[in-house]
Design an enzyme around this catalytic site. Sequence first.
Site, PDB file in Angstrom:
ATOM      1  N   ASP A 134       0.832  -1.202   0.000  1.00  0.00           N
ATOM      2  CA  ASP A 134       0.000   0.000   0.000  1.00  0.00           C
ATOM      3  C   ASP A 134       0.871   1.259   0.000  1.00  0.00           C
ATOM      4  O   ASP A 134       2.077   1.192  -0.145  1.00  0.00           O
ATOM      5  CB  ASP A 134      -0.918  -0.073   1.226  1.00  0.00           C
ATOM      6  CG  ASP A 134      -2.229   0.652   1.047  1.00  0.00           C
ATOM      7  OD1 ASP A 134      -2.448   1.231  -0.032  1.00  0.00           O
ATOM      8  OD2 ASP A 134      -3.047   0.636   1.982  1.00  0.00           O
ATOM      9  N   HIS A 135       0.234   2.395   0.235  1.00  0.00           N
ATOM     10  CA  HIS A 135       0.848   3.728   0.172  1.00  0.00           C
ATOM     11  C   HIS A 135       2.341   3.776   0.499  1.00  0.00           C
ATOM     12  O   HIS A 135       2.760   3.409   1.588  1.00  0.00           O
ATOM     13  CB  HIS A 135       0.134   4.673   1.136  1.00  0.00           C
ATOM     14  CG  HIS A 135      -1.290   4.914   0.805  1.00  0.00           C
ATOM     15  ND1 HIS A 135      -1.714   5.946  -0.003  1.00  0.00           N
ATOM     16  CD2 HIS A 135      -2.406   4.249   1.174  1.00  0.00           C
ATOM     17  CE1 HIS A 135      -3.030   5.901  -0.118  1.00  0.00           C
ATOM     18  NE2 HIS A 135      -3.476   4.874   0.583  1.00  0.00           N
TER      19      HIS A 135
END
Length: 368
Positions: free
Chosen positions: A116-117
């Site tokens: 993710d991010h």
Amino acid sequence: MSAAVESSKTASAGCLPAGVVTGEDYRSLVSACKAGGYALPAVNVTGTNSLNAVLEAAAAAKSDVIIQLSNGGARFFAGEGMKDEAQARVLGAVSAARHVHLLAQHYGVCVVLHTDHANKKLVPWVEAMLGHSEEEHKKHGRPLFSSHMLDLSEEPIDENLAICAKTLKRMAPMGMSLEIELGVTGGEEDGIGSEHEDGADNAHLYTQPEDVAKAFKLLSMLGHFSVAASFGNVHGVYAPGNVKLRPEILKASQELVQQQFKTPAKPLNLVFHGGSGSEKDKIAQAVSYGVFKMNIDTDTQFAFAQGVGKFVLENAVAFQHQIDPATAKPTKKLYDPRKWLRLGEKAMVERLQEAFVDLGSKGKSLAG
């Protein structure tokens, strides 16, 4: 016959081998989602309990699924006792990936492995994981992960896209996909982002279709990518009316790219961040515009916590005494971690069944 050719033939027949999908199998899965009008939940995990719960939930729903780790989740997977946090982020993600590779095929579904991010300061984290995938690719002809995300939405768009292009060039030879972010998803995900600004009309929460077209022009020539376009979505759960989703922005982006580049309909592979707590009709609308992936974390965390918390509250004595003062009986069977952690897993499995239905993926696994 090579494994790659066999896998391609299987995909063309409408099914894929169960287990982690990468390369052409990953592309086939994304295409099937968009063509079938459904999306897959992308569930953040932090350890084997939440990871195994996702696999169990997907198998129960006969749905494919995306398992992902944030930088903090990866670090936690390696153990908070590891002093080198940068090393822990890498090794935790690699450890989780190997766990999924070992088990996923036995659950009988297709699994996308994703991180993710990652903002600018976490680009080295992604680069280190790519190093592990390159080693895996040399040995076994496939990367360790299916895809990674770069969230450079806080940077000027030209810098955002330049770094994304450089990364995608490295990923493409392994058949990996890159997720980028344009616009800012409100809220915070393990330190990435900023607190949600109250008010539904925060202009920072809405991606401009022109920026999406700019990204498509650059990246579509380099490899496979997806776009986390912001349409008012926010990480976390907020009071009704405080977040105003505008999925029509996704439709406008698809139409602009199709018009400018003469592509087939819905050329963009779109991602919905901040899916927890979202209105079901908005979810359905977003999926209809080409969203193939919806992130869910807050709701599954809460479900796990509820499963454990209810049991602890009902059996408080067992978490304070090894011998029940009132009955003089041992309480080991109650405080055994396998007892209450399993209840957390089951609660998370139950919550994910709702997500599979909301996204339309229930019963649609491509695993053959």
